[in-house]
Write a protein that holds these residues in place. Structure first.
Motif, PDB file in Angstrom:
ATOM      1  N   GLU A  31     -60.883 -12.120 -65.820  1.00 38.67           N
ATOM      2  CA  GLU A  31     -61.464 -11.654 -64.551  1.00 38.67           C
ATOM      3  C   GLU A  31     -61.010 -10.219 -64.252  1.00 38.67           C
ATOM      4  O   GLU A  31     -61.804  -9.359 -63.864  1.00 38.67           O
ATOM      5  N   PHE A  32     -59.710  -9.965 -64.449  1.00 46.32           N
ATOM      6  CA  PHE A  32     -59.195  -8.615 -64.158  1.00 46.32           C
ATOM      7  C   PHE A  32     -59.668  -7.625 -65.217  1.00 46.32           C
ATOM      8  O   PHE A  32     -59.908  -6.450 -64.922  1.00 46.32           O
ATOM      9  N   ALA A  33     -59.850  -8.116 -66.457  1.00 48.25           N
ATOM     10  CA  ALA A  33     -60.372  -7.236 -67.513  1.00 48.25           C
ATOM     11  C   ALA A  33     -61.752  -6.711 -67.098  1.00 48.25           C
ATOM     12  O   ALA A  33     -62.076  -5.536 -67.299  1.00 48.25           O
ATOM     13  N   ASN A  38     -65.166  -2.283 -65.229  1.00 46.76           N
ATOM     14  CA  ASN A  38     -66.078  -1.692 -64.242  1.00 46.76           C
ATOM     15  C   ASN A  38     -65.501  -0.390 -63.687  1.00 46.76           C
ATOM     16  O   ASN A  38     -66.207   0.606 -63.532  1.00 46.76           O
ATOM     17  N   VAL A  39     -64.209  -0.422 -63.382  1.00 47.61           N
ATOM     18  CA  VAL A  39     -63.563   0.761 -62.803  1.00 47.61           C
ATOM     19  C   VAL A  39     -63.593   1.920 -63.808  1.00 47.61           C
ATOM     20  O   VAL A  39     -63.941   3.050 -63.474  1.00 47.61           O
ATOM     21  N   THR A  40     -63.252   1.614 -65.050  1.00 50.36           N
ATOM     22  CA  THR A  40     -63.233   2.660 -66.074  1.00 50.36           C
ATOM     23  C   THR A  40     -64.622   3.264 -66.262  1.00 50.36           C
ATOM     24  O   THR A  40     -64.772   4.490 -66.346  1.00 50.36           O
ATOM     25  N   ALA A  41     -65.637   2.415 -66.289  1.00 52.98           N
ATOM     26  CA  ALA A  41     -67.011   2.915 -66.468  1.00 52.98           C
ATOM     27  C   ALA A  41     -67.399   3.803 -65.283  1.00 52.98           C
ATOM     28  O   ALA A  41     -68.008   4.872 -65.464  1.00 52.98           O
ATOM     29  N   GLU A 229     -58.119  -0.820 -73.981  1.00 49.27           N
ATOM     30  CA  GLU A 229     -59.084  -1.325 -74.962  1.00 49.27           C
ATOM     31  C   GLU A 229     -59.152  -2.858 -74.929  1.00 49.27           C
ATOM     32  O   GLU A 229     -60.141  -3.463 -75.305  1.00 49.27           O
ATOM     33  N   LYS A 230     -58.052  -3.490 -74.429  1.00 54.55           N
ATOM     34  CA  LYS A 230     -58.046  -4.962 -74.277  1.00 54.55           C
ATOM     35  C   LYS A 230     -58.330  -5.366 -72.826  1.00 54.55           C
ATOM     36  O   LYS A 230     -58.122  -6.508 -72.442  1.00 54.55           O
ATOM     37  N   GLY A 231     -58.746  -4.389 -72.004  1.00 51.52           N
ATOM     38  CA  GLY A 231     -59.010  -4.693 -70.590  1.00 51.52           C
ATOM     39  C   GLY A 231     -57.730  -4.919 -69.800  1.00 51.52           C
ATOM     40  O   GLY A 231     -57.693  -5.730 -68.878  1.00 51.52           O
ATOM     41  N   GLN A 232     -56.677  -4.212 -70.195  1.00 51.60           N
ATOM     42  CA  GLN A 232     -55.397  -4.380 -69.502  1.00 51.60           C
ATOM     43  C   GLN A 232     -54.742  -3.022 -69.265  1.00 51.60           C
ATOM     44  O   GLN A 232     -55.190  -1.992 -69.771  1.00 51.60           O
ATOM     45  N   THR A 233     -53.633  -3.065 -68.505  1.00 57.95           N
ATOM     46  CA  THR A 233     -52.771  -1.895 -68.384  1.00 57.95           C
ATOM     47  C   THR A 233     -51.415  -2.304 -68.956  1.00 57.95           C
ATOM     48  O   THR A 233     -51.101  -3.501 -69.004  1.00 57.95           O
ATOM     49  N   PRO A 234     -50.585  -1.343 -69.428  1.00 60.98           N
ATOM     50  CA  PRO A 234     -49.341  -1.753 -70.090  1.00 60.98           C
ATOM     51  C   PRO A 234     -48.398  -2.506 -69.159  1.00 60.98           C
ATOM     52  O   PRO A 234     -47.683  -3.396 -69.602  1.00 60.98           O
ATOM     53  N   TRP A 235     -48.405  -2.105 -67.870  1.00 61.93           N
ATOM     54  CA  TRP A 235     -47.495  -2.733 -66.907  1.00 61.93           C
ATOM     55  C   TRP A 235     -48.327  -3.332 -65.789  1.00 61.93           C
ATOM     56  O   TRP A 235     -49.512  -3.041 -65.663  1.00 61.93           O
ATOM     57  N   LEU A 245     -60.740   0.218 -55.476  1.00 56.21           N
ATOM     58  CA  LEU A 245     -61.389   1.312 -56.224  1.00 56.21           C
ATOM     59  C   LEU A 245     -62.704   0.841 -56.846  1.00 56.21           C
ATOM     60  O   LEU A 245     -63.687   1.593 -56.888  1.00 56.21           O
ATOM     61  N   GLU A 246     -62.724  -0.417 -57.289  1.00 59.49           N
ATOM     62  CA  GLU A 246     -63.964  -0.940 -57.875  1.00 59.49           C
ATOM     63  C   GLU A 246     -65.085  -0.885 -56.828  1.00 59.49           C
ATOM     64  O   GLU A 246     -66.202  -0.429 -57.115  1.00 59.49           O
ATOM     65  N   LYS A 247     -64.763  -1.309 -55.616  1.00 61.03           N
ATOM     66  CA  LYS A 247     -65.774  -1.304 -54.538  1.00 61.03           C
ATOM     67  C   LYS A 247     -66.147   0.131 -54.171  1.00 61.03           C
ATOM     68  O   LYS A 247     -67.331   0.473 -54.014  1.00 61.03           O
ATOM     69  N   ALA A 248     -65.138   1.003 -54.045  1.00 58.38           N
ATOM     70  CA  ALA A 248     -65.409   2.390 -53.632  1.00 58.38           C
ATOM     71  C   ALA A 248     -66.305   3.090 -54.659  1.00 58.38           C
ATOM     72  O   ALA A 248     -67.212   3.842 -54.292  1.00 58.38           O
ATOM     73  N   LEU A 249     -66.062   2.810 -55.922  1.00 60.75           N
ATOM     74  CA  LEU A 249     -66.881   3.435 -56.968  1.00 60.75           C
ATOM     75  C   LEU A 249     -68.337   2.976 -56.862  1.00 60.75           C
ATOM     76  O   LEU A 249     -69.265   3.772 -57.036  1.00 60.75           O
ATOM     77  N   GLN A 250     -68.506   1.684 -56.517  1.00 58.94           N
ATOM     78  CA  GLN A 250     -69.870   1.169 -56.318  1.00 58.94           C
ATOM     79  C   GLN A 250     -70.554   1.943 -55.192  1.00 58.94           C
ATOM     80  O   GLN A 250     -71.699   2.379 -55.322  1.00 58.94           O
ATOM     81  N   LEU A 251     -69.821   2.118 -54.077  1.00 56.11           N
ATOM     82  CA  LEU A 251     -70.388   2.843 -52.930  1.00 56.11           C
ATOM     83  C   LEU A 251     -70.723   4.284 -53.327  1.00 56.11           C
ATOM     84  O   LEU A 251     -71.765   4.815 -52.958  1.00 56.11           O
ATOM     85  N   MET A 252     -69.813   4.899 -54.090  1.00 60.25           N
ATOM     86  CA  MET A 252     -70.017   6.296 -54.486  1.00 60.25           C
ATOM     87  C   MET A 252     -71.232   6.440 -55.392  1.00 60.25           C
ATOM     88  O   MET A 252     -72.043   7.346 -55.225  1.00 60.25           O
ATOM     89  N   LEU A 253     -71.341   5.534 -56.359  1.00 54.06           N
ATOM     90  CA  LEU A 253     -72.449   5.663 -57.307  1.00 54.06           C
ATOM     91  C   LEU A 253     -73.778   5.307 -56.640  1.00 54.06           C
ATOM     92  O   LEU A 253     -74.821   5.849 -56.989  1.00 54.06           O
TER      93      LEU A 253
END
Ligand code: PMP
Length: 364
Positions: A31-33, A38-41, A229-235, A245-253
């Motif tokens: 789910e988080f991946a 989405n955020v990265t795109a 690349e695995k849909g994760q962050t190291p920490w 940020l995912e929501k804000a990016l949707q609003l921005m785009l």
């Protein structure tokens, strides 16, 4: 509601704030991946890059530190172009990690001169990288990054850009302008609370990263690249900020990048015009005045502390003061991210009332 008019943190839309209250999920689960993908795109679209955009859980300064330690080795010569407090901070970070910093500073309130950068690079052929601020929040000046980047590319050097208070609000096409590393921060024009910095890295940037010897652990972007690349962050990341940020990016785009940039231009023009109509002077060279923050000279008699206090206590409007040696000499109005004409109309209307109470006679 408070009219928060500092240049970050900025107000967040209700829909973005709602995301901040989401229940936690497994940060290593599917789910988080999906959220991270989405955020990265979305970030790639705003950065206008086909390269990598990575997230680090920190404020913008952490992103600047990540840029320095991942690109350079101790002893590397760095040309540090500064037009204000944040440019100076970039130089300090590089010095802290052992870079041989050549400062190239311009008077606060003015922009960097690309010809002076060309001369400095001619005089110092062994420079490895140029550090530069796109939008200097402390003075309200936006550098001509396109021209600066062109000059840096004439010498085939790395260009590392602090775009903390511009990316998302002012056009900065990373690939087109050939910027190698560009840093931003969530609490600025992104309409998201503080806690996440973003960094784009070019191919030339990755080649530099492979050679860079400055010490790093938490901010190691090679680890971040492997993980994403695995849909994760190291920490464990600042998950709530990333949901937001995912929501804000949707609003921005949905609004569209071009529309966002023109809204910022329109509102900045309106702010500058309104300030001049009150009889006040802009601090920034108007040719380079920022479209995210307006700096206003404290003309004779104006007590900035008093002005900001009355605006806050009586009118629920929060303005920025001057930083470092500009304390008491300027005040600043932030107009980035979730901002409309109405917010600025209110500021100008109340300034007309409050300025005389803080020692400045408004032009009638
Ligand atoms: N660079 C610029 C241009 C900024 O405006 C800021 C924040 N005001 C920073 C760097 C530092 O960011 P942070 O406060 O998020 O660490």
């Amino acid at each position: 509601m408070t009219n928060l008019r500092i240049p970050g943190p900025t107000p967040c839309p209700e829909d973005v704030l709602k995301e901040m209250s989401r229940q936690m999920i497994n940060h290593r689960g599917p789910e988080f991946a999906q959220v991270l993908n989405n955020v990265t795109a979305g970030l790639k679209q705003v950065f206008q890059t086909s390269g990598n955009v990575l997230l680090v859980s920190s404020s913008g300064t952490g992103g600047m530190e990540a840029a320095v330690v991942n690109m350079l080795s101790p002893g590397d010569k760095v040309l540090s172009v500064s037009i204000g407090g944040f440019g100076d901070r970039f130089a300090t970070i590089a010095k802290t990690y052992g870079a041989d910093v050549i400062p190239l500073s311009f008077e606060w309130g003015t922009a960097a001169d690309p010809d002076a950068i060309r001369k400095a690079l001619n005089d110092n052929p062994s420079v490895k990288a140029v550090l530069v601020t796109h939008n200097e929040t402390s003075t309200g000046v936006t550098n001509d990054l396109e021209s600066i980047s062109k000059v840096v590319k004439e010498f085939d050097k790395l260009i590392i850009v602090d775009a903390v208070s511009s990316m998302s609000s002012i056009n900065l096409p990373v690939d087109k302008w050939g910027c190698d590393v560009v840093v931003s921060g969530s609490q600025k024009g992104w309409m998201v609370p503080p806690g996440v910095a973003m960094l784009s890295v070019s191919e030339k940037g990755w080649a530099a990263n492979a050679e860079a010897k400055m010490p790093r652990f938490y901010f190691d972007i090679a680890k971040a690249k492997n993980s994403i690349e695995k849909g994760q962050t190291p920490w464990t990341p600042a998950m709530s900020v990333i949901f937001a940020l995912e929501k804000a990016l949707q609003l921005m785009l949905d609004e569209g990048l071009e529309n966002i940039f023109t809204r910022h231009i329109r509102i900045a023009d309106m702010t500058r015009k309104g300030i001049k109509e009150l009889g006040l002077e802009l601090f920034a060279d108007e040719k380079f005045a920022s479209n995210t923050v307006t700096s206003v000279r404290a003309s004779e008699g104006l007590d900035v502390k008093q002005l900001n206090k009355i605006m806050r206590e009586k009118h629920d409007i929060v303005l920025g003061g001057g930083q470092l040696h500009l304390a008491g000499k300027i005040f600043r109005i932030g107009h980035l991210g979730y901002v409309s004409e109405k917010d600025i109309e209110e500021v100008l209307e109340k300034l007309r009332i409050v300025l005389p109470q803080a020692g400045f006679e408004v032009k009638s």
